[in-house]
Design an enzyme around this catalytic site. Structure first.
Site, PDB file in Angstrom:
ATOM      1  N   ASP A   1      -5.148   7.935  -5.402  1.00  0.00           N
ATOM      2  CA  ASP A   1      -5.474   9.357  -4.936  1.00  0.00           C
ATOM      3  C   ASP A   1      -6.240   9.422  -3.743  1.00  0.00           C
ATOM      4  O   ASP A   1      -6.020  10.259  -2.785  1.00  0.00           O
ATOM      5  CB  ASP A   1      -6.260  10.075  -6.148  1.00  0.00           C
ATOM      6  CG  ASP A   1      -6.061  11.658  -6.176  1.00  0.00           C
ATOM      7  OD1 ASP A   1      -5.473  12.030  -5.327  1.00  0.00           O
ATOM      8  OD2 ASP A   1      -6.475  12.421  -7.125  1.00  0.00           O
TER       9      ASP A   1
ATOM     10  N   ASP B   1       0.913  -1.044  -0.178  1.00  0.00           N
ATOM     11  CA  ASP B   1       0.008   0.063   0.115  1.00  0.00           C
ATOM     12  C   ASP B   1       0.776   1.336  -0.059  1.00  0.00           C
ATOM     13  O   ASP B   1       1.630   1.396   0.959  1.00  0.00           O
ATOM     14  CB  ASP B   1      -1.086  -0.049   1.289  1.00  0.00           C
ATOM     15  CG  ASP B   1      -1.867   1.284   1.295  1.00  0.00           C
ATOM     16  OD1 ASP B   1      -1.502   2.221   0.703  1.00  0.00           O
ATOM     17  OD2 ASP B   1      -2.798   1.173   2.348  1.00  0.00           O
TER      18      ASP B   1
ATOM     19  N   TYR C   1      -7.699   4.459 -15.029  1.00  0.00           N
ATOM     20  CA  TYR C   1      -7.155   5.081 -16.476  1.00  0.00           C
ATOM     21  C   TYR C   1      -6.824   4.230 -17.630  1.00  0.00           C
ATOM     22  O   TYR C   1      -6.558   4.292 -18.596  1.00  0.00           O
ATOM     23  CB  TYR C   1      -5.925   6.078 -16.426  1.00  0.00           C
ATOM     24  CG  TYR C   1      -6.324   7.525 -15.890  1.00  0.00           C
ATOM     25  CD1 TYR C   1      -7.467   7.749 -15.585  1.00  0.00           C
ATOM     26  CD2 TYR C   1      -5.414   8.594 -15.641  1.00  0.00           C
ATOM     27  CE1 TYR C   1      -7.946   9.332 -15.004  1.00  0.00           C
ATOM     28  CE2 TYR C   1      -5.849   9.727 -15.152  1.00  0.00           C
ATOM     29  CZ  TYR C   1      -7.236   9.902 -14.752  1.00  0.00           C
ATOM     30  OH  TYR C   1      -7.316  11.322 -14.451  1.00  0.00           O
TER      31      TYR C   1
ATOM     32  N   SER D   1      -1.620   5.139 -13.846  1.00  0.00           N
ATOM     33  CA  SER D   1      -2.547   5.001 -15.170  1.00  0.00           C
ATOM     34  C   SER D   1      -3.179   3.605 -15.270  1.00  0.00           C
ATOM     35  O   SER D   1      -4.059   3.361 -16.312  1.00  0.00           O
ATOM     36  CB  SER D   1      -1.637   5.307 -16.334  1.00  0.00           C
ATOM     37  OG  SER D   1      -1.972   6.606 -16.891  1.00  0.00           O
TER      38      SER D   1
ATOM     39  N   ASN E   1      -5.451  13.278 -10.809  1.00  0.00           N
ATOM     40  CA  ASN E   1      -5.936  13.807 -12.098  1.00  0.00           C
ATOM     41  C   ASN E   1      -5.762  15.302 -12.379  1.00  0.00           C
ATOM     42  O   ASN E   1      -5.003  15.953 -11.503  1.00  0.00           O
ATOM     43  CB  ASN E   1      -7.448  13.440 -12.261  1.00  0.00           C
ATOM     44  CG  ASN E   1      -8.130  14.027 -10.916  1.00  0.00           C
ATOM     45  OD1 ASN E   1      -8.100  15.264 -10.724  1.00  0.00           O
ATOM     46  ND2 ASN E   1      -8.854  13.312 -10.253  1.00  0.00           N
TER      47      ASN E   1
HETATM   48  P1  ADP Z   1      -4.988   5.936 -12.571  1.00  0.00           P
HETATM   49  O1  ADP Z   1      -6.044   6.923 -12.469  1.00  0.00           O
HETATM   50  O2  ADP Z   1      -3.717   6.549 -12.836  1.00  0.00           O
HETATM   51  O3  ADP Z   1      -5.262   4.782 -13.417  1.00  0.00           O
HETATM   52  P2  ADP Z   1      -5.489   4.625  -9.995  1.00  0.00           P
HETATM   53  O4  ADP Z   1      -5.326   5.158  -8.840  1.00  0.00           O
HETATM   54  O5  ADP Z   1      -7.033   4.220 -10.461  1.00  0.00           O
HETATM   55  O6  ADP Z   1      -4.564   5.583 -10.859  1.00  0.00           O
HETATM   56  O7  ADP Z   1      -4.789   3.236  -9.956  1.00  0.00           O
HETATM   57  C1  ADP Z   1      -3.476   3.208 -10.340  1.00  0.00           C
HETATM   58  C2  ADP Z   1      -2.772   1.571  -9.694  1.00  0.00           C
HETATM   59  O8  ADP Z   1      -2.793   1.993  -8.366  1.00  0.00           O
HETATM   60  C3  ADP Z   1      -3.798   0.602 -10.143  1.00  0.00           C
HETATM   61  O9  ADP Z   1      -2.999  -0.506 -10.425  1.00  0.00           O
HETATM   62  C4  ADP Z   1      -4.255   0.349  -8.606  1.00  0.00           C
HETATM   63  O10 ADP Z   1      -4.665  -1.172  -8.325  1.00  0.00           O
HETATM   64  C5  ADP Z   1      -3.278   0.700  -7.685  1.00  0.00           C
HETATM   65  N1  ADP Z   1      -3.633   0.963  -6.514  1.00  0.00           N
HETATM   66  C6  ADP Z   1      -4.900   1.274  -5.564  1.00  0.00           C
HETATM   67  N2  ADP Z   1      -4.455   1.778  -4.426  1.00  0.00           N
HETATM   68  C7  ADP Z   1      -3.520   1.553  -4.124  1.00  0.00           C
HETATM   69  C8  ADP Z   1      -2.819   1.862  -2.792  1.00  0.00           C
HETATM   70  N3  ADP Z   1      -3.175   2.070  -1.632  1.00  0.00           N
HETATM   71  N4  ADP Z   1      -1.288   1.498  -2.988  1.00  0.00           N
HETATM   72  C9  ADP Z   1      -0.576   1.273  -4.025  1.00  0.00           C
HETATM   73  N5  ADP Z   1      -1.448   1.096  -5.210  1.00  0.00           N
HETATM   74  C10 ADP Z   1      -2.548   1.261  -5.264  1.00  0.00           C
END
Ligand code: ADP
Length: 175
Positions: free
Chosen positions: A40, A16, A127, A123, A30
């Protein structure tokens, strides 16, 4: 898994991003910088309202660029916010914009004297960037930067779940 790049270490970990002890963590933000879901949302929840307050002052961030705030209540002292491309078909500058996210984030780290940085997989969530292709670009870009910038001591990719970790591991072995 980790590799040495010149004087620096590039490592992969499943976990995480909000719980990292690096000086900076990177947010997959974003263009508004006003919060969202995925990484985010997790960063703003864990870091508290101070980060969002600073983001408001920044007035957004174009795709492929990066901005920096403090880390609020996070262990990390800084959050680097970068905006990945929304994946369409790979023919709309997605690869170059994704590479730019990693490079611009690391340039900010260098400018601030930050030596350790943790990245999520930019992404590849909302995304929609295909994981294997995104992993290759992420790792190539960071490796190239580290080869020329020994001042960054450690870059950690924090992959959320087994599938993401496996994709990055395969990409790193293939570099
Ligand atoms: P984007 O809009 O750039 O695609 P996202 O946040 O939707 O960004 O997802 C980017 C990546 O981060 C995905 O592979 C998702 O599984 C991962 N992700 C989501 N939560 C966490 C977290 N707490 N720590 C690390 N990675 C995460």
């Amino acid at each position: 898994m980790e590799i040495q790049v010149g004087q620096s270490v590039l490592e992969l970990e499943e976990g995480d991003i909000t719980r990292q002890d690096t000086e900076a963590i990177v947010n997959a933000a974003n263009t508004s910088l006003l919060g969202g879901g995925g990484v985010d949302g997790a960063i703003h929840r864990a870091g508290g309202p101070k980060i969002l307050e600073e983001c408001r002052q920044l007035g957004g961030c174009p795709t492929g660029e990066a901005r920096i705030t403090t880390g609020g209540n996070l262990q990390a002292r800084y959050v680097i916010h970068t905006v990945g491309p929304v994946y369409r078909d790979g023919l709309h500058r997605e690869p170059e914009l994704l590479a730019s996210c990693y490079r611009e984030s690391l340039k900010l780290a260098t400018a601030k004297g930050i030596k350790t940085v943790a990245f999520p997989s930019i992404s590849t969530g909302a995304y929609g960037y295909p994981l294997a292709a995104a992993a290759r670009i992420a790792l190539q870009t960071v490796k190239a930067y580290l080869a020329e910038h020994p001042e960054i001591e450690r870059v950690r990719f924090v992959l959320f779940g087994r599938a993401a970790y496996a994709a990055y591991e395969t990409a790193l072995k293939g570099l």
